[in-house]
Design an enzyme around this catalytic site. Sequence first.
Site, mmCIF file in Angstrom:
data_model
loop_
_atom_site.group_PDB
_atom_site.id
_atom_site.type_symbol
_atom_site.label_atom_id
_atom_site.label_comp_id
_atom_site.label_asym_id
_atom_site.label_seq_id
_atom_site.Cartn_x
_atom_site.Cartn_y
_atom_site.Cartn_z
ATOM 1 N N HIS A 1 0.862 -1.179 0.000
ATOM 2 C CA HIS A 1 0.000 0.000 0.000
ATOM 3 C C HIS A 1 0.898 1.230 0.000
ATOM 4 C CE1 HIS A 1 -3.710 2.315 0.760
ATOM 5 N NE2 HIS A 1 -2.877 3.135 1.376
ATOM 6 N N CYS A 2 0.721 2.079 -1.001
ATOM 7 C CA CYS A 2 1.557 3.270 -1.152
ATOM 8 C C CYS A 2 0.811 4.496 -0.643
ATOM 9 C CB CYS A 2 1.941 3.450 -2.627
ATOM 10 S SG CYS A 2 3.011 4.879 -2.925
ATOM 11 N N VAL A 3 1.285 5.074 0.458
ATOM 12 C CA VAL A 3 0.630 6.257 1.006
ATOM 13 C C VAL A 3 0.784 7.457 0.086
ATOM 14 C CG1 VAL A 3 0.872 5.491 3.392
ATOM 15 C CG2 VAL A 3 2.695 6.865 2.349
ATOM 16 N N ASN B 1 -2.048 7.023 -2.120
ATOM 17 C CA ASN B 1 -3.314 6.777 -1.428
ATOM 18 C C ASN B 1 -4.049 5.601 -2.080
ATOM 19 O OD1 ASN B 1 -5.258 7.254 0.573
ATOM 20 N ND2 ASN B 1 -6.473 8.569 -0.773
ATOM 21 N N ASN B 2 -3.289 4.588 -2.445
ATOM 22 C CA ASN B 2 -3.852 3.437 -3.143
ATOM 23 C C ASN B 2 -2.911 2.254 -2.982
ATOM 24 O OD1 ASN B 2 -5.554 1.897 -4.713
ATOM 25 N ND2 ASN B 2 -4.885 2.770 -6.669
#
Length: 281
Positions: A125-127, A130-131
Amino acid sequence: MARGCKFSFHVAVVSAAIFYIYFSTVLVFIDRWFGLGSSPGMLNAAVYTFLAVMCISSYHRAIYTDPGRVPNSFVPDVEDADSPIHEIKRKGGDLRYCQKCSHYKPPRAHHCRICNRCVLRMDHHCVWMNNCVGHANYKIFFVFVFYAVLACIYSLVLLVGSVTVDSQQDAEDSSRIIHVISGLLLIPLSLALGFFLGWHFYLILQNKTTIEYHEGVRAMWLAEKGGHLYSHPYDIGPYENLTAILGPRVLCWLCPISRHIGAGLRFRTKYDNLMGFSTPD
């Protein structure tokens, strides 16, 4: 498949950094080194604008492309000859079942606590997006990182060139501040993104996700402890692994377009049957 996206502070920071670096590069670095009215200046501005457009478009697509959902109707068919691999739980040996989503998990799918759902071939999950990065948007994510590295290195070269010119002339205080801020942004970004690009290129060659890499380290240790050799079950060869992620057409590898349009509809024929080895055109 598109997805909704709420406001994210991290996405806003990345967007602001992209626009700041672009305008600083074109209006300050290129202008002071070559002059925007000159042929070299216009050429460099055009090339850098192309890189910026590719960065922005791929970043936008990576954010708004759904990484891949598990169909509610999915049930693993252990007797299906086209699906030779069935992942099981480490404890108990049962088929993987998500208690939070209340459905079985296909091979390579994992539950994301932030997105609160299972994601097909989840990498992480890549902050900053945001996805999640998963089955349907992994190529777009990789292409974004690639163009971001090129843009950062290119901007850093232009920064050094403009500083060299300014050192021979009397530079304005505002120009020096822009150079300092840009340098503080570009140097760590170039190093971090360059490492990130190399890391994911290595994963693609092995047909692994970040999660599978860490699980593979433990599996390799257990196999060696038992006197066995461990091999990643989804590794089908370097070139085949590349085409499985980036597509069969080499000229389209760096296009920020997902090859997973309609992945939900073709789930049974592509993801479930081929275990992620190949993807929809």
